[in-house]
Design an enzyme around this catalytic site. Structure first.
Site, PDB file in Angstrom:
ATOM      1  CB  SER A  38     -73.414  -3.991  26.965  1.00  0.00           C
ATOM      2  OG  SER A  38     -73.171  -3.982  25.372  1.00  0.00           O
ATOM      3  CG  ASP A  39     -70.121  -8.061  27.326  1.00  0.00           C
ATOM      4  OD1 ASP A  39     -69.189  -7.934  28.181  1.00  0.00           O
ATOM      5  OD2 ASP A  39     -69.822  -7.714  26.094  1.00  0.00           O
TER       6      ASP A  39
ATOM      7  CE  LYS B 169     -85.397  -2.743  30.693  1.00  0.00           C
ATOM      8  NZ  LYS B 169     -84.264  -3.148  31.841  1.00  0.00           N
TER       9      LYS B 169
ATOM     10  NE  ARG C 102     -88.125  -9.910  36.405  1.00  0.00           N
ATOM     11  CZ  ARG C 102     -88.557  -9.335  35.834  1.00  0.00           C
ATOM     12  NH1 ARG C 102     -89.879  -9.750  35.161  1.00  0.00           N
ATOM     13  NH2 ARG C 102     -88.601  -7.680  35.610  1.00  0.00           N
TER      14      ARG C 102
ATOM     15  CE  LYS D  55     -81.120  -3.097  29.105  1.00  0.00           C
ATOM     16  NZ  LYS D  55     -80.743  -4.454  29.280  1.00  0.00           N
TER      17      LYS D  55
ATOM     18  CB  CYS E 210     -46.371  16.633  48.138  1.00  0.00           C
ATOM     19  SG  CYS E 210     -48.135  16.468  47.552  1.00  0.00           S
TER      20      CYS E 210
END
Length: 678
Positions: free
Chosen positions: A48-49, A124, A145, A324, A442
């Site tokens: 996202s950034d 996607k 790629r 996106k 515990c």
């Protein structure tokens, strides 16, 4: 630099020269991030950034074409080639798609085509892009790629993927054909692989994409063959003249399926934009239910001749677009709610979720914070919910979606007894926090307390990790901190997956920890609410463990960073005979605490009782030395700028802290000013 450093700068106020520098810096930063993501599979910022910054760079260059940087991410696809791999040139450039982030932008893409068109729609997938070259119908080689022009030859590894055709299922194959696709690891396989990796190699992958990419780049194809990777085809690259190309994208995908390739079950042919919106809504809602991770949707003009008419940019086709998803929030389903017991006995409800990708990480658990939050948000077992994960923060359930609630959805009730030790659970003064009263009795609290004791900022027993602590507690070899110092070689080698070398490393690490600073020791013994800063303040004030043990409430509250609640917790800690016994046993096992040296505090009006932030790099100081120097003059050094900050000391490359200080009107000085004041 961080994404926020770039975003926080008001570029509209910059001069042309400053804007050129800003654009160049942004392009260089994105190039570095692209390399980390595409080439070595170690991204440090979120998708996202990256997308926001890329869009910012694109917009700036569109508005100022004369300032376009050369050889930037605007001209390239992906990252550079790893030096250790043989490189092969793609027969046809392997481009990437432009992104949109809203239905409005998707509509703009549709309208710009100026035709009444059909769109082929598909998920996607978030994996490793691959190009497989077939010669006369037989698998010839496979290439990543890379930079879009050439990539890494990974044929032997790709051949191990079970659903990759080694021979095309056709009696009349073309002479040459490049098939493009995405190599992925589905969510369940990813979780199983990480469980295996954690157990056998003490490391895990961050997300399915990294797992797929890391697997394909391994040198040993026998290891790759054991990993359940899958290929999903999404199109073709180069093809020879004898290839009979279908008239539509949808028909092309069906042809690839007939050749033996796997294609998505969620492909759809939209006849108009209304159907695009329906597909978008459906896939956004069903995302959590898919077996694999997707980070968006892809829309392609269906007519192949029209694709050729619309054409390409330098980066990719103009006839296709990637939508996106927002990275921060996704839908999932609450499968169950369990209650975890923390180091201090706090009972925290945790939602067990249908695995879903949030911010690039597969999430199957999320905190519900406390029972009051569950009631306020009306979260029930079986509910569809919104899950959020920001940065490295623990995922949380934001809200339920009652419109999708099933009739058999179950209310969540707080247990009356600890789910681990069956001790009573108490709720003091009707607060939101419930606690197990079992303490050291515990097993859950014992395990978490021991993990804290050995942690890096406590006793720093680095070879004694969380999993090994769990093993040792389960085997009843340790219960209290002192038991760690009684462990022997035979006990350790008797544990599963603990060989002679590993066992000796653990013992050496334990021995190395026997001379902690007083501050580390105070932090390690786990007094409620006493953190690193408080531990350091207590150590510096009292100078020895003996003095600290005798401290009265009135003495404690006079110390900076020690409030009434912490003071009460310290007094209560030393009133508990079991705590005293635990500390005494540690001291009886050759623990030699290093008391702090008494530093005579130099009086300097510029720094005494001031809250100071240090940022940037300095010519004459390193950060640690400068911090200690300022503390010796009575300053309080913190890491973030706020309204309470008195001064920010800036070196080179000061970044966002300088900007924030200026915005808040905080005093700012530089290295030359600092030397004058000292």
């Amino acid at each position: 630099m961080t994404p926020s450093d770039f975003i926080s700068i008001d570029y509209k106020t910059l001069t042309k020269a400053q804007l050129k520098s800003y654009i160049d810096d942004l392009a260089e930063y994105l190039g570095e991030q692209s390399y980390l993501y595409h080439t070595i599979d170690k991204p440090v910022i979120t998708d996202s950034d990256y997308d926001k910054l890329f869009r910012l760079l694109q917009d700036l260059v569109d508005d100022n074409p004369q300032l376009k940087p050369s050889n930037s991410v605007l001209d390239r696809v992906g990252g550079e080639i790893l030096a250790g791999f043989e490189t092969i040139k793609h027969k046809k450039k392997m481009t990437s798609l432009a992104n949109v982030f809203s239905l409005e932008e998707l509509r703009d893409f549709y309208d710009k085509i100026e035709y009444d068109i059909e769109l082929e729609c598909e998920p996607k997938m978030d994996g490793l892009a691959i190009s497989i070259f077939y010669k006369n119908g037989k698998f010839d080689y496979a290439v990543t790629r890379g930079d879009g022009i050439q990539g890494e030859k990974v044929s032997e590894n790709v051949k191990t993927i079970r659903n990759v055709p080694l021979k095309l299922n056709t009696s009349n194959p073309p002479e040459e054909l490049e098939v493009r696709g995405e190599i992925i690891l589905d969510k369940q396989s990813f979780l199983s692989l990480n469980e295996y990796m954690q157990t056998h190699e003490n490391k895990t992958f961050a997300n399915p994409r990294n797992a797929a990419a890391g697997s394909i780049r391994m040198l040993d194809s026998k290891v790759v063959a054991k990993r359940p990777l899958k290929l999903y085809s999404y199109g073709i690259g180069y093809f020879s003249k004898d290839f009979v190309h279908p008239e539509t994208q949808f028909e092309l995908m069906n042809l690839l399926q007939s050749f033996g390739f796997t294609i998505s079950d969620n492909m759809f042919l939209a006849k108009n934009f209304s159907e695009v919106e329906v597909y978008h809504h459906k896939m956004s809602h069903q995302r959590a239910d898919l077996a694999y991770d997707i980070d968006g949707l892809v829309f392609k003009v269906n007519n192949i001749k029209l694709q050729d008419t619309i054409g390409y940019t330098a980066r990719g086709p103009k006839w296709a677009i990637a939508y996106k998803f927002p990275a921060e929030e996704v839908e999932s389903e609450v499968l169950n709610v369990e209650f975890q017991v923390g180091r201090t006995g706090a009972i925290t409800p945790v939602a067990r979720l249908k695995p879903v990708a949030v911010g690039g990480v597969i999430v199957s658990n999320a905190t519900l914070h406390n029972i009051n939050e569950i009631k306020r948000k009306d979260i029930r077992v079986g509910d569809r919910v919104i899950v959020r994960r920001a940065g490295d923060v623990i995922p949380e359930v934001v809200k339920s979606l009652p419109q999708y609630r099933k009739p058999d959805a179950q209310m969540v009730e707080m247990p009356t007894n600890c789910p681990v030790c069956d001790s009573a659970i108490e709720n003091i003064n009707d607060q939101a926090i419930y606690r197990c009263t079992g303490g050291w009795h515990c097993q859950a609290q014992t395990t978490e307390r021991l993990k804290h004791f050995v942690s890096r900022k406590a006793m720093d027993i680095d070879k004694l990790g969380a999993k090994l602590i769990e093993q040792l507690v389960a085997a009843d070899l340790i219960k209290y901190p002192a038991d760690i110092y009684k462990l022997n070689f035979e006990q350790l080698t008797g544990l599963e997956r603990m060989g002679a070398k590993s066992s000796q490393n653990v013992l050496d690490s334990i021995t190395k920890s026997k001379e902690p600073s007083l501050a580390r020791f105070i932090f390690a013994i786990g007094i409620k609410d006493v953190g690193e800063v408080s531990s350091e303040a207590l150590a510096n004030h009292f100078g020895s463990l003996e003095s600290f043990r005798e401290a009265k409430f009135e003495q404690l509250i006079e110390i900076n960073d020690i409030g009434e609640i912490i003071a009460k917790n310290i007094v209560s800690f030393w009133q508990d005979s079991l705590n005293i016994q635990i500390v005494d046993e540690l001291l009886g096992n050759s623990i030699n605490i290093q008391n702090p040296e008494k530093i005579e505090q130099a009086h300097n009006e510029s720094f005494t009782n001031k809250t100071i932030v240090i940022t940037g790099t300095f010519e004459n100081y390193n950060r640690t030395e400068l911090t200690q120097l300022l503390k010796s003059m009575g300053a309080k050094v913190t890491s973030s700028v706020s309204k309470k900050t008195d001064m920010v000391i800036c070196g080179d490359n000061a970044g966002s802290k300088l900007t924030k200080a200026q915005d808040l009107g905080v005093e700012v000085i530089f290295e030359e000013d600092l030397q004058n004041l000292l």
